[in-house]
Design an enzyme around this catalytic site. Structure first.
Site, PDB file in Angstrom:
ATOM      1  N   LYS A   1       0.808  -1.224   0.000  1.00  0.00           N
ATOM      2  CA  LYS A   1       0.000   0.000   0.000  1.00  0.00           C
ATOM      3  C   LYS A   1       0.844   1.279   0.000  1.00  0.00           C
ATOM      4  O   LYS A   1       0.391   2.317  -0.481  1.00  0.00           O
ATOM      5  CB  LYS A   1      -0.929   0.014   1.210  1.00  0.00           C
ATOM      6  CG  LYS A   1      -1.912  -1.146   1.258  1.00  0.00           C
ATOM      7  CD  LYS A   1      -3.107  -0.930   0.369  1.00  0.00           C
ATOM      8  CE  LYS A   1      -4.090  -2.104   0.432  1.00  0.00           C
ATOM      9  NZ  LYS A   1      -5.144  -2.002  -0.574  1.00  0.00           N
TER      10      LYS A   1
ATOM     11  N   GLU B   1      -9.526   6.199   3.102  1.00  0.00           N
ATOM     12  CA  GLU B   1     -10.360   5.179   3.747  1.00  0.00           C
ATOM     13  C   GLU B   1      -9.432   4.002   4.005  1.00  0.00           C
ATOM     14  O   GLU B   1      -8.396   3.863   3.368  1.00  0.00           O
ATOM     15  CB  GLU B   1     -11.506   4.767   2.821  1.00  0.00           C
ATOM     16  CG  GLU B   1     -11.179   3.655   1.817  1.00  0.00           C
ATOM     17  CD  GLU B   1     -10.126   4.055   0.796  1.00  0.00           C
ATOM     18  OE1 GLU B   1      -9.926   5.264   0.565  1.00  0.00           O
ATOM     19  OE2 GLU B   1      -9.478   3.159   0.229  1.00  0.00           O
TER      20      GLU B   1
ATOM     21  N   SER C   1       1.749  -9.729  -0.513  1.00  0.00           N
ATOM     22  CA  SER C   1       1.393  -8.303  -0.453  1.00  0.00           C
ATOM     23  C   SER C   1       1.607  -7.649   0.900  1.00  0.00           C
ATOM     24  O   SER C   1       1.759  -6.441   0.981  1.00  0.00           O
ATOM     25  CB  SER C   1      -0.067  -8.119  -0.881  1.00  0.00           C
ATOM     26  OG  SER C   1      -0.928  -8.891  -0.070  1.00  0.00           O
TER      27      SER C   1
HETATM   28  C1  LIG Z   1      -1.509  -6.855   2.758  1.00  0.00           C
HETATM   29  C2  LIG Z   1      -2.687  -6.576   1.911  1.00  0.00           C
HETATM   30  N1  LIG Z   1      -2.862  -7.266   0.767  1.00  0.00           N
HETATM   31  C3  LIG Z   1      -3.909  -7.054  -0.032  1.00  0.00           C
HETATM   32  C4  LIG Z   1      -4.898  -6.121   0.282  1.00  0.00           C
HETATM   33  C5  LIG Z   1      -6.078  -5.998  -0.627  1.00  0.00           C
HETATM   34  O1  LIG Z   1      -6.092  -4.825  -1.378  1.00  0.00           O
HETATM   35  P1  LIG Z   1      -5.751  -4.815  -2.914  1.00  0.00           P
HETATM   36  O2  LIG Z   1      -6.622  -5.794  -3.585  1.00  0.00           O
HETATM   37  O3  LIG Z   1      -6.022  -3.414  -3.336  1.00  0.00           O
HETATM   38  O4  LIG Z   1      -4.323  -5.161  -3.067  1.00  0.00           O
HETATM   39  C6  LIG Z   1      -4.760  -5.371   1.453  1.00  0.00           C
HETATM   40  C7  LIG Z   1      -5.776  -4.366   1.813  1.00  0.00           C
HETATM   41  O5  LIG Z   1      -5.827  -3.804   2.863  1.00  0.00           O
HETATM   42  C8  LIG Z   1      -3.627  -5.600   2.282  1.00  0.00           C
HETATM   43  O6  LIG Z   1      -3.452  -4.910   3.418  1.00  0.00           O
END
Ligand SMILES: Cc1ncc(COP(=O)(O)O)c(C=O)c1O
Lengths: 266, 392
Positions: B89, B111, B374
């Protein structure tokens, strides 16, 4: 194109319109409120809100009203029944106001035809883009005789102002606030409505968002053809606690709220 | 805009700007400012330097030996959990804060669901010296407490969204409402590749560095992945990895949160279970009832608990370019715990959905998978420990 709202252009003073959420505080009370508005001499036309789960442009009062209406199971068919009831009582214009998704979900053409047969005069869909209006709505509105109102706001560009007057077939809805429906006044209304004047063309101009008192209305005299009072009206209805809900009481409160508006409007 | 996939703000039939007039000018200004900044080498240099010096990029691309063995296929982790603040993020938050500074904005709003985007934005604002307000669903504040505290330490104000399902959807409504009331001085840093145009593409662009680094590293090694896998909340970590590969043969897999099961009525699998509609200013796949009311999403993972998805994902899924799958709450928890034991990496519950899919999929053994790791799972400690207690 026929316009139910041309009468606005011919009145000298700003006329009053009331917004209420369909199914609020419940279906029966909403029906009685519509009966009151249909015959009330201070009220020239009505906006009936179609409740939506995610009302982006609405402040806490209308958000809450939508939530209550939905929790009581209010559907689009209920909205249309309420419209029919209003139409059976009077000739005043009735606008349906809501958000795009429920309209697209039903199908634009079906929705417009249903709205028309229920006696609605036009639509206000604040999140509908002009391109989608041209592509999906314009011809079916035209063939059914339903009209559309677009918004202008204090942040609107000159181009957007011109477009709103060009495209609106009901009236142009002037957002009289930097903010949401029901928010306290946050701007110089007079200055904004003066800025709109050069763009005015055919469609009447109606002010809404955050207008709550007869003096708000008087302050716009000469600048607009009408005003819409929504959140203040809903707030005046009082508690929505089901156990304490007394339809007669709700209607009395609405009547009280409208009283001081009598001398202001035509 | 510079992306061939976009036409007038639409990705195929999805996208657009379904916004009230009060926000129109903000979007005109934002699109112009982003296009101008993105094409400006000075902006690009400032952004790259920040990603290197502040975020800690490039993040490693690691071959996960024991995970591969367990799955029966070669799996590489793109380690976004090692980016500053512990998730991808931050790439977007830093990019948008730079843009906000360039636009002369004096306040930032955001948000957040899991709180990762909120933490990233609060961090970016501390760095930039801008006041920051983060909207967060009351339920999410409860289940992601550590992140609420982190945001406050960073100087952000956290406002709880009390409406609707009290989760990410409602926090997004509140942020948009605040923006309607404060259009001049405020920039809204949306946290995923969702919302009205140009947000979906802009957010994706600020994350494409994930895929670009991956591609550069693998090409340096003479490797070409057969599959890219990422979890889908709004879709930002997925698009970040996928974008540089859109025109390649590589299969793209988006893993949605199945919640308690696809047919349980308690799911967040928007593409698998949703239908086209309009939410938060874009036409995209959404969870809705027959009346067009938005339904509540359900997932154990606050970052995936959203009844919409980016419009570009809807387009890629509709055209067959993106393959989707759903993973249940329980499968995600187990995969997260397994990854912790096998690889020494405690993954975010969001990420655990992508991990679970690699365990379940049918592999011939000849594939090569890159999984977007992620984020890290410290924020989810409580959920993991109670699951472990339950298992033992
Ligand atoms: C570690 C992590 N992965 C994935 C996501 C999902 O969001 P996005 O689909 O935008 O990657 C989030 C959302 O808060 C997150 O904190």
């Amino acid at each position: 194109m026929s316009n139910n709202f041309t009468f606005l252009n011919t009145s000298d003073r700003a006329v009053l319109s009331v917004f209420l959420t369909a199914g609020y505080p419940n279906n029966a009370a909403c029906g009685e409120l519509l009966d009151l508005l249909a015959t009330h001499p201070a009220v020239s036309f009505v906006e009936l809100g179609m409740p939506f789960s995610d009302p982006l442009a609405d402040g806490p009062t209308i958000q809450r009203a939508s939530e209550v209406a939905l929790s009581k199971g209010t559907t689009l068919n209920d909205v249309f029944s309420l419209a029919e009831r209003f139409r059976s009582k009077c000739e005043k214009p009735l606008m349906l106001m809501g958000y795009c998704n429920p309209v697209y979900r039903r199908g634009v053409e079906t929705f417009v035809k249903d709205a028309r047969s229920a006696g609605a005069s036009g639509l206000i869909l604040p999140d509908l883009p002009y391109e989608s209006h041209h592509r999906d709505f314009a011809s079916v509105l035209d063939s059914t005789g339903l009209s559309m109102a677009f918004l202008v706001s204090p942040t609107s560009t000159e181009e957007a102002m011109a477009k709103a007057f060009d495209t609106s077939t009901a009236f142009v809805y002037g957002v009289a606030n930097v903010g949401l429906t029901g928010d306290a006044q946050s701007m110089d209304r007079g200055a904004f409505f003066h800025r709109i004047q050069p763009y005015r063309f055919q469609s009447p101009l109606v002010a809404g968002f955050g207008i709550s008192t007869p003096s708000d209305v008087a302050g716009l005299d000469g600048l607009v053809d009408g005003v819409i009072v929504g959140s203040a009206f809903l707030r005046a209805l009082g508690s929505v606690d089901e156990s304490a809900l007394n339809v007669e009481e709700v209607v009395n409160r609405a009547n009280e709220f409208l009283k001081p508006f009598n001398p202001v409007v035509k | 805009m510079h992306h061939p996939i976009i036409k007038h703000g639409y990705y195929g039939e999805f996208g657009g700007q379904f916004i009230p007039e009060m926000l129109r000018k903000n979007f005109i200004d934002l699109e112009a400012a982003f296009n101008e900044a993105w094409g400006d080498s000075k902006f690009q240099r400032a952004y790259s330097n920040l990603l290197r010096d502040f975020v800690g990029r490039p993040t490693p691309l690691q071959k996960a030996e024991r995970w591969s063995e367990r799955c029966g296929v070669e799996v590489w982790f793109k380690r976004e959990d090692l980016a500053h603040t512990g998730a991808h993020k931050i790439n977007n938050a830093m990019g948008q804060v730079l843009l906000a500074l360039r636009m002369g904005k004096r306040r930032i709003i955001a948000e957040t669901g899991a709180g990762q985007h909120g933490v990233a934005t609060a961090t970016a604002c501390a760095w930039a010296g801008l006041p920051c307000t983060v909207f967060m669903g009351a339920e999410d504040m409860e289940r992601q407490k550590p992140n609420v505290e982190r945001m406050r330490l960073l100087g952000a104000e956290v406002r709880s969204a009390q409406t609707g399902s009290k989760t990410l959807k409602d926090a997004t409504n509140e942020a948009m409402r605040y923006w309607i009331a404060h259009p001049e001085d405020t920039h809204y840093i949306i946290g995923s590749a969702v919302g009205p145009h140009p947000y979906p593409m802009m957010v994706a662009d600020f994350h494409r560095v994930i895929g670009e680094e991956t591609k550069a590293t693998l090409e340096g090694l003479g490797l070409q992945p057969t599959h890219l896998v990422a979890c889908l909340g709004g879709g930002s970590n997925a698009l970040g990895l996928f974008l540089p590969y859109l025109d390649d043969e590589t299969e793209l897999v988006g893993v949605e949160a199945g919640g308690e099961g696809l047919d349980s009525g308690r799911t967040a699998a928007t593409i698998e279970r949703g239908s086209p509609g309009i939410l938060h200013g874009a036409k995209t796949m959404i969870l809705q009832d027959s009346e067009g009311q938005i339904e509540e999403a359900h997932s154990i993972s606050a970052g995936l608990d959203y009844p919409g998805i980016g419009p570009l994902h809807s387009h890629l899924a509709a055209t067959g370019r993106l393959q989707t799958a759903a993973i249940s709450d329980g499968e995600a928890l187990e995969a997260g715990l397994l990854c912790t034991r096998l690889e020494g990496i405690l993954p975010a519950l969001e990420t655990a959905h992508a991990l679970a899919w690699t365990l379940k999929a049918d592999w011939s053994g000849h594939e090569m998978v890159v999984l977007n790791l992620s984020g890290r799972g410290d924020k989810d400690l409580q959920m993991y420990t109670s699951r472990r207690g339950h298992n033992e």
